[in-house]
Each structure stands twice: as C-alpha cells, then as structure tokens.
Scaffold this motif. Structure first.
Motif, PDB file in Angstrom:
ATOM      1  N   ASN A 178       0.817  -1.214   0.000  1.00  0.00           N
ATOM      2  CA  ASN A 178       0.000   0.000   0.000  1.00  0.00           C
ATOM      3  C   ASN A 178       0.849   1.262   0.000  1.00  0.00           C
ATOM      4  O   ASN A 178       0.428   2.289  -0.540  1.00  0.00           O
ATOM      5  N   ALA A 179       2.020   1.199   0.583  1.00  0.00           N
ATOM      6  CA  ALA A 179       2.898   2.374   0.603  1.00  0.00           C
ATOM      7  C   ALA A 179       3.355   2.753  -0.796  1.00  0.00           C
ATOM      8  O   ALA A 179       3.605   3.927  -1.087  1.00  0.00           O
ATOM      9  N   LYS A 180       3.451   1.750  -1.671  1.00  0.00           N
ATOM     10  CA  LYS A 180       3.880   1.991  -3.057  1.00  0.00           C
ATOM     11  C   LYS A 180       2.707   1.968  -4.031  1.00  0.00           C
ATOM     12  O   LYS A 180       2.913   2.075  -5.240  1.00  0.00           O
ATOM     13  N   ASN A 181       1.505   1.789  -3.524  1.00  0.00           N
ATOM     14  CA  ASN A 181       0.313   1.709  -4.388  1.00  0.00           C
ATOM     15  C   ASN A 181       0.500   0.663  -5.489  1.00  0.00           C
ATOM     16  O   ASN A 181       0.151   0.899  -6.652  1.00  0.00           O
ATOM     17  N   THR A 182       1.043  -0.457  -5.123  1.00  0.00           N
ATOM     18  CA  THR A 182       1.397  -1.470  -6.111  1.00  0.00           C
ATOM     19  C   THR A 182       0.952  -2.856  -5.654  1.00  0.00           C
ATOM     20  O   THR A 182       1.062  -3.192  -4.473  1.00  0.00           O
ATOM     21  N   VAL A 183       0.470  -3.617  -6.614  1.00  0.00           N
ATOM     22  CA  VAL A 183       0.129  -5.019  -6.403  1.00  0.00           C
ATOM     23  C   VAL A 183       1.053  -5.857  -7.277  1.00  0.00           C
ATOM     24  O   VAL A 183       1.349  -5.479  -8.416  1.00  0.00           O
TER      25      VAL A 183
END
Length: 119
Positions: A74-79
C-alpha cells in the motif's frame, strides 16, 4: 477512477519465474481491490489471483494454486504477482484490474503484459 500501469512479464522457460507489477495512481489505493486476470490466445479473459473485496484474504484459480502469489504494498500503491514454476499453459496476456471495494465491480484495467513460457 484509478490508473493502472503494469510492468514485468516477458519470455521464460518452463519452470522459471517472473514477477508482474501493477502500480495504481489517481485515487486512494486503500479503497480499491486490485487483482489479476489473464487471456490466452483464443480464450476468454479469466481470473488468476486476487484479494477478496474486503481485502482480508487471497484466492487463486485452481490452475495456479501453489505456484503464484499475489501481494500488495500500500505504501507503493502497487500489487504484485509472483509467478513460479511457470508452465507453457501459463502463456497469456496478463491484466490487473481495480474496483472500489464498496461496489465489488472492476472498473479500471491495466494495459496488459505478455507472458510467454517456452517448453
């Protein structure tokens, strides 16, 4: 609306590994579920891996269980989709998809990335 940008993918031999990334921008990431689908040549797009709409657990297509792992930063807005022990039948265009948790509907899609597994 959220914008999804995919990276990763490519050509790998059977038994190898790849990691796909899906970076999201535009809206609060925590409000969205972001999951993975794929479309093989001549086939319909199919679910691969994802989080439940509540976000409390993961689930996988039977064909990838034990080999693929979805994760989220979530900190990198990445999955991410970590794909191990790849098989030729995993060859497809992979897409990430996002939808607001409150709606339970996918509304935004990544551009797709090709994964090719050679035998």
């Amino acid at each position: 609306q959220v914008q999804l940008v995919q990276s990763g993918g490519g050509l790998v031999q059977a038994g190898g590994s790849l990691r796909l990334s899906c970076a999201a921008a535009g809206r609060p990431f925590s409000n969205y579920a972001v999951n993975w689908f794929r479309q093989a040549p001549g086939k319909e797009r199919a679910f691969v891996a994802g989080f439940t709409w509540s976000g409390d657990r993961t689930y996988y297509a039977d064909s990838v269980k034990g080999r693929f792992t979805i994760s989220r930063d979530n900190a990198k807005n990445t999955v991410y989709l970590q794909m191990n022990m790849l098989k030729p039948e995993d060859t497809a265009v992979y897409y990430c998809a996002a939808g607001m948790r409150a709606t339970g509907t996918y509304t935004d899609w990544g551009q797709g990335t090709q994964v090719t597994v050679s035998s």
